[in-house]
Design a protein around this motif. Structure first.
Motif, PDB file in Angstrom:
ATOM      1  N   MET A 303     -22.477 -14.889 -11.969  1.00  0.00           N
ATOM      2  CA  MET A 303     -22.229 -14.576 -10.556  1.00  0.00           C
ATOM      3  C   MET A 303     -21.981 -15.848  -9.750  1.00  0.00           C
ATOM      4  SD  MET A 303     -24.941 -11.457  -9.824  1.00  0.00           S
ATOM      5  CE  MET A 303     -24.755 -11.540  -8.040  1.00  0.00           C
ATOM      6  N   LYS A 304     -21.093 -15.744  -8.771  1.00  0.00           N
ATOM      7  CA  LYS A 304     -20.776 -16.881  -7.919  1.00  0.00           C
ATOM      8  C   LYS A 304     -21.679 -16.892  -6.679  1.00  0.00           C
ATOM      9  CE  LYS A 304     -16.014 -17.204  -9.560  1.00  0.00           C
ATOM     10  NZ  LYS A 304     -14.572 -17.166  -9.213  1.00  0.00           N
ATOM     11  N   ALA A 305     -21.668 -18.011  -5.983  1.00  0.00           N
ATOM     12  CA  ALA A 305     -22.576 -18.222  -4.861  1.00  0.00           C
ATOM     13  C   ALA A 305     -22.526 -17.098  -3.810  1.00  0.00           C
ATOM     14  CB  ALA A 305     -22.304 -19.583  -4.220  1.00  0.00           C
ATOM     15  N   PRO A 306     -21.350 -16.646  -3.369  1.00  0.00           N
ATOM     16  CA  PRO A 306     -21.349 -15.585  -2.354  1.00  0.00           C
ATOM     17  C   PRO A 306     -22.025 -14.299  -2.838  1.00  0.00           C
ATOM     18  CG  PRO A 306     -19.194 -16.637  -2.464  1.00  0.00           C
ATOM     19  CD  PRO A 306     -19.975 -17.141  -3.638  1.00  0.00           C
ATOM     20  N   GLN A 307     -21.817 -13.943  -4.120  1.00  0.00           N
ATOM     21  CA  GLN A 307     -22.465 -12.752  -4.663  1.00  0.00           C
ATOM     22  C   GLN A 307     -23.976 -12.912  -4.666  1.00  0.00           C
ATOM     23  OE1 GLN A 307     -19.957 -13.069  -8.345  1.00  0.00           O
ATOM     24  NE2 GLN A 307     -19.905 -10.853  -8.164  1.00  0.00           N
ATOM     25  N   LYS A 351     -17.193 -21.171  -2.429  1.00  0.00           N
ATOM     26  CA  LYS A 351     -17.167 -19.786  -2.900  1.00  0.00           C
ATOM     27  C   LYS A 351     -16.987 -19.643  -4.415  1.00  0.00           C
ATOM     28  CE  LYS A 351     -15.471 -17.803   1.436  1.00  0.00           C
ATOM     29  NZ  LYS A 351     -14.407 -17.014   2.102  1.00  0.00           N
ATOM     30  N   GLU A 352     -16.453 -20.672  -5.075  1.00  0.00           N
ATOM     31  CA  GLU A 352     -16.198 -20.564  -6.511  1.00  0.00           C
ATOM     32  C   GLU A 352     -17.352 -21.096  -7.360  1.00  0.00           C
ATOM     33  OE1 GLU A 352     -13.562 -18.921  -7.828  1.00  0.00           O
ATOM     34  OE2 GLU A 352     -13.302 -18.418  -5.708  1.00  0.00           O
ATOM     35  N   TYR A 353     -18.401 -21.547  -6.719  1.00  0.00           N
ATOM     36  CA  TYR A 353     -19.523 -22.109  -7.491  1.00  0.00           C
ATOM     37  C   TYR A 353     -20.232 -21.002  -8.268  1.00  0.00           C
ATOM     38  CZ  TYR A 353     -24.004 -24.213  -8.675  1.00  0.00           C
ATOM     39  OH  TYR A 353     -25.109 -24.659  -9.366  1.00  0.00           O
ATOM     40  N   VAL A 354     -20.403 -21.221  -9.586  1.00  0.00           N
ATOM     41  CA  VAL A 354     -21.131 -20.284 -10.436  1.00  0.00           C
ATOM     42  C   VAL A 354     -22.597 -20.709 -10.452  1.00  0.00           C
ATOM     43  CG1 VAL A 354     -21.360 -19.339 -12.765  1.00  0.00           C
ATOM     44  CG2 VAL A 354     -19.082 -19.865 -11.852  1.00  0.00           C
TER      45      VAL A 354
END
Length: 367
Positions: A303-307, A351-354
């Motif tokens: 999951m990425k940071a926003p999730q 936003k793309e950080y896992v």
């Protein structure tokens, strides 16, 4: 995240005793917001020493662990796939869980009747349940084949793809093997999950031993049989003494640790079971930390940071700006958040950080 493991087993294997321990250990509703706990669902904390590690470096009023759900599945008997006993209720409930905790009796006690009158053959007990699950899946596959076959004949591409996957499923099940034996592409796996098949779910075998076996479980012959069976299927096995777990669940933390020490073990079987159930579902933990509380949150690997922000509150995901992140290991090694910042270990991620297991994060978002 409401992922759950279903506790299954034959009658008199210790399933109900284990679930009693889980419900006695159940977290207070105040720590499990926005959820109504059903009578057959136990919500237990995931004990994680990293929470105390964080608290030793960051002053806070309280710590809140993340949680995991166990569902007590109605008892299973031979013939459940044909409606025997509580078969239909069993199959309906187990389709809803994400993983299976299969409790197997690995103790002899003449006062506790065995369902089939034979104690000491745990593999036979396992196979009774697994055969019923395979038969139920085979029935589901055949029903689905009857429906989709007609569409496939009319050159419906989706139906033809589904037919190919179902044919693979049928062949494996007719060979008395679970669907977890199938080698599937990502697209095929995505399709098969929509059918809620039973034998595709990950399994943990829970060897229920007597109190005398806890500290020397390797000497328990029935456990050794279950262990070999699990290893052959690339599954996990954990040992518990369900009666001891029930006793532990009513003790304060200090008394609990003392009791475990007297038994010669470092942690309870329930804690080991929770950790393994959490892990086989690819669940991971991130933390938030501040003066009010230090809290663990569950997310799914990848999951990425926003999730992950959305795990805390949907508004956090909608208005996500960035995540300020560092790792718990850096905090423990360097001693404080300030030193972590000075060492350049605090990062600003987009936003793309896992997200990684063990991340400590502060989310920035627009209201």
């Amino acid at each position: 995240m409401a992922l759950t493991a279903g506790i299954v087993g034959l009658p008199n294997v210790g399933k109900s005793t284990l679930f009693n321990a889980i419900t006695k250990s159940q977290v207070e509703a105040a720590n499990y917001p926005f959820a109504t706990i059903e009578p057959n669902v136990g919500v237990v904390k995931v004990n994680d020493k990293r929470l105390e590690d964080i608290r030793s470096k960051i002053e806070s009023e309280k710590i809140i662990p993340t949680t995991f759900e166990f569902t007590d599945i109605a008892g299973l008997v031979k013939g459940a796939s044909k409606g025997e006993g509580l078969g239909n209720q069993f199959l309906s409930n187990i389709r809803e869980v994400d993983a299976i905790a299969h409790v197997v009796r690995c103790f002899a006690n003449p006062d506790i009747v065995h369902e089939h009158g034979v104690v000491g053959d745990p593999i036979s007990d396992i196979e009774i349940i697994e055969i019923e699950l395979m038969l139920a899946d085979l029935q589901s596959v055949e029903n689905r084949l009857n429906r989709v076959g007609r569409k496939a004949k009319s050159n419906d591409k989706d139906a033809q793809n589904e037919l190919k996957v179902l044919d693979k499923c049928k062949a494996v099940l007719e060979d008395n093997r679970p669907l977890s034996d199938l080698s599937l592409t990502d697209d095929e796996m995505k399709l098969i999950r929509t059918f809620h098949f039973l034998t595709i779910k990950p399994v943990i075998y829970v060897a229920n031993v007597d109190e005398d076996s806890i500290a020397n479980v390797e000497e328990n012959e029935m456990y050794q049989k279950v262990k070999a069976y699990a290893e052959a299927r690339d599954s996990r096995v954990v040992t518990v003494c369900a009666k001891v777990e029930e006793d532990l669940s009513s003790l304060a933390d200090e008394e609990r640790d003392e009791f475990l020490s007297e038994l010669g073990v470092e942690e309870s079987g329930l804690d080991v079971l929770v950790r393994n159930a959490y892990d086989i579902l690819s669940l991971r933990t991130f933390f938030t930390a501040g003066p009010k509380e230090i809290r663990a949150w569950t997310f799914t690997e990848g999951m990425k940071a926003p999730q992950c922000a959305g795990v805390i509150h949907t508004d956090f995901e909608k208005g996500f700006i960035r995540a300020e992140v560092y790792h718990v290991n850096d905090l423990v090694e360097l001693g404080s958040e300030q030193v972590v910042k000075e060492a350049g270990k605090l990062r600003s991620e987009g936003k793309e950080y896992v997200m990684k297991d063990g991340d400590i994060v502060h989310f920035r978002f627009n209201n």
